[in-house]
Design a protein around this motif. Structure first.
Motif, PDB file in Angstrom:
ATOM      1  N   SER A   1       9.159  68.699 -35.551  1.00 52.63           N
ATOM      2  CA  SER A   1       9.638  68.481 -34.192  1.00 52.63           C
ATOM      3  C   SER A   1       8.787  69.307 -33.246  1.00 52.63           C
ATOM      4  O   SER A   1       8.780  70.531 -33.306  1.00 52.63           O
ATOM      5  CB  SER A   1      11.110  68.878 -34.065  1.00 52.63           C
TER       6      SER A   1
ATOM      7  N   GLU B   1       7.936  69.905 -29.131  1.00 51.12           N
ATOM      8  CA  GLU B   1       8.577  69.668 -27.844  1.00 51.12           C
ATOM      9  C   GLU B   1       7.612  69.884 -26.678  1.00 51.12           C
ATOM     10  O   GLU B   1       6.750  70.765 -26.714  1.00 51.12           O
ATOM     11  CB  GLU B   1       9.792  70.570 -27.683  1.00 51.12           C
TER      12      GLU B   1
ATOM     13  N   SER C   1       5.468  57.139 -22.539  1.00 47.89           N
ATOM     14  CA  SER C   1       6.806  56.841 -22.040  1.00 47.89           C
ATOM     15  C   SER C   1       6.773  56.760 -20.524  1.00 47.89           C
ATOM     16  O   SER C   1       6.239  57.645 -19.857  1.00 47.89           O
ATOM     17  CB  SER C   1       7.774  57.939 -22.489  1.00 47.89           C
TER      18      SER C   1
ATOM     19  N   GLY D   1      14.224  57.355 -22.529  1.00 43.92           N
ATOM     20  CA  GLY D   1      14.552  56.383 -23.567  1.00 43.92           C
ATOM     21  C   GLY D   1      13.538  55.278 -23.756  1.00 43.92           C
ATOM     22  O   GLY D   1      13.695  54.421 -24.625  1.00 43.92           O
ATOM     23  N   GLN D   2      12.463  55.259 -22.954  1.00 46.52           N
ATOM     24  CA  GLN D   2      11.444  54.202 -23.047  1.00 46.52           C
ATOM     25  C   GLN D   2      10.196  54.759 -23.732  1.00 46.52           C
ATOM     26  O   GLN D   2       9.500  55.603 -23.173  1.00 46.52           O
ATOM     27  CB  GLN D   2      11.086  53.682 -21.653  1.00 46.52           C
ATOM     28  N   ILE D   3       9.947  54.277 -24.937  1.00 46.61           N
ATOM     29  CA  ILE D   3       8.832  54.781 -25.741  1.00 46.61           C
ATOM     30  C   ILE D   3       7.981  53.604 -26.198  1.00 46.61           C
ATOM     31  O   ILE D   3       8.517  52.617 -26.710  1.00 46.61           O
ATOM     32  CB  ILE D   3       9.319  55.532 -26.995  1.00 46.61           C
TER      33      ILE D   3
ATOM     34  N   SER E   1       4.674  52.781 -28.725  1.00 42.77           N
ATOM     35  CA  SER E   1       3.864  53.336 -29.799  1.00 42.77           C
ATOM     36  C   SER E   1       2.506  52.652 -29.835  1.00 42.77           C
ATOM     37  O   SER E   1       2.440  51.428 -29.765  1.00 42.77           O
ATOM     38  CB  SER E   1       4.571  53.156 -31.137  1.00 42.77           C
TER      39      SER E   1
ATOM     40  N   SER F   1       7.354  59.636 -34.771  1.00 41.08           N
ATOM     41  CA  SER F   1       8.174  58.977 -33.758  1.00 41.08           C
ATOM     42  C   SER F   1       8.272  59.875 -32.543  1.00 41.08           C
ATOM     43  O   SER F   1       7.948  61.065 -32.610  1.00 41.08           O
ATOM     44  CB  SER F   1       9.575  58.672 -34.312  1.00 41.08           C
TER      45      SER F   1
ATOM     46  N   SER G   1      10.623  60.676 -28.756  1.00 40.48           N
ATOM     47  CA  SER G   1      11.827  60.435 -27.986  1.00 40.48           C
ATOM     48  C   SER G   1      11.714  61.130 -26.648  1.00 40.48           C
ATOM     49  O   SER G   1      10.993  62.123 -26.501  1.00 40.48           O
ATOM     50  CB  SER G   1      13.071  60.937 -28.747  1.00 40.48           C
ATOM     51  N   ARG G   2      12.423  60.590 -25.671  1.00 40.31           N
ATOM     52  CA  ARG G   2      12.447  61.174 -24.322  1.00 40.31           C
ATOM     53  C   ARG G   2      13.908  61.245 -23.897  1.00 40.31           C
ATOM     54  O   ARG G   2      14.417  60.350 -23.232  1.00 40.31           O
ATOM     55  CB  ARG G   2      11.627  60.350 -23.349  1.00 40.31           C
ATOM     56  N   PRO G   3      14.588  62.327 -24.264  1.00 36.52           N
ATOM     57  CA  PRO G   3      16.013  62.450 -23.963  1.00 36.52           C
ATOM     58  C   PRO G   3      16.299  62.806 -22.497  1.00 36.52           C
ATOM     59  O   PRO G   3      17.388  62.518 -21.999  1.00 36.52           O
ATOM     60  CB  PRO G   3      16.468  63.575 -24.896  1.00 36.52           C
TER      61      PRO G   3
ATOM     62  N   SER H   1       8.303  63.706 -33.391  1.00 38.49           N
ATOM     63  CA  SER H   1       9.011  64.031 -34.625  1.00 38.49           C
ATOM     64  C   SER H   1       8.424  63.304 -35.820  1.00 38.49           C
ATOM     65  O   SER H   1       7.723  62.295 -35.679  1.00 38.49           O
ATOM     66  CB  SER H   1      10.488  63.635 -34.505  1.00 38.49           C
TER      67      SER H   1
END
Lengths: 109, 116
Positions: free
Chosen positions: B20, B22, B50, B54-56, B58, B65, B67-69, B77
């Motif tokens: 992970s 960040e 992104s 929530g828009q990812i 690849s 993977s 993520s965009r919280p 990750s």
């Protein structure tokens, strides 16, 4: 296929010896070309954006120029602190950014 | 001007362990965010980007993977690291300024990942 190449791969200059780095591109529509400087173990640092052929930008000892097929980064009277890897990147008409492999510049006192 | 933070700065992980990384951004709102990997002596390879929470998207199919919280937080990750995941990972941000104008990317300091 969209492609960005840079030459030379490595360049060694004496302090004060001016030279140029080349970035050649083959892309489907150019929206912008970017130059970055990267020191070892660090993230790239933004230098210039060029948008259209004929455009030029300057910053201290650096001058970037753009034609329809390539860009040059001219370094005038370089100093040892100019030693770094210089990256160019192209943004295509469909918003994809493609980086070149970089030129490693060493300026010897 | 914006500032991009990444942590950790260096990481040594065994093969098969999780990952992970960040990235957080200060000084701008609603940026486009990017994860790149840079192998030694090579150019930057785009992994994910992104355009919003929530828009990812690849770019390269692999065991990583993203993520965009939150608006200014981007996480990279992996459930099981491979030897080939070793490299220098960079987070980048493009501020939302003029519509239609290609804006430059600003980069974080990077994370050096070594998988043993």
């Amino acid at each position: 296929e969209d492609q960005v190449t840079q030459s030379p791969e490595a360049l060694r200059l004496q302090e004060g010896e001016s030279s140029s780095l080349n970035c050649s591109y083959t892309v489907s529509g150019l929206r912008g070309l970017f130059w970055y400087r990267q020191d070892p173990g660090k993230g790239p640092e933004f230098l210039f954006t060029l948008y259209s052929a004929g455009e030029e930008k300057e910053k201290e000892r650096l001058k970037a120029t753009l034609t329809k097929k390539e860009s040059f980064l001219h370094i005038t009277a370089p100093k040892p602190e100019d030693s770094a890897t210089y990256l160019c990147a192209v943004k295509t008409s469909y918003d994809k950014v493609i980086f070149g492999p970089g030129t490693s510049l060493s300026v010897i006192p | 001007s914006q500032t991009i933070h990444q942590w950790p700065a260096t990481l040594v992980q065994p093969v098969g362990s999780p990952l992970s990384l960040e990235c957080t951004v200060e000084g701008t709102s609603n940026p486009n965010l990017y994860w790149y990997r840079q192998a030694a002596g090579r150019g930057l390879q785009l992994l994910f980007y992104s355009v919003g929470i929530g828009q990812i998207s690849s770019e390269v199919p692999q065991n990583l993977s993203a993520s965009r919280p939150q608006d200014r937080q981007f996480i990279l990750s992996s459930k099981k690291l491979l030897l080939s995941d070793s490299g220098f990972y960079l987070c980048a941000s493009t501020p939302r300024r003029l519509a239609g104008v290609p804006n430059e990317q600003f980069f974080g300091p990077g994370t050096r990942l070594t998988v043993l």
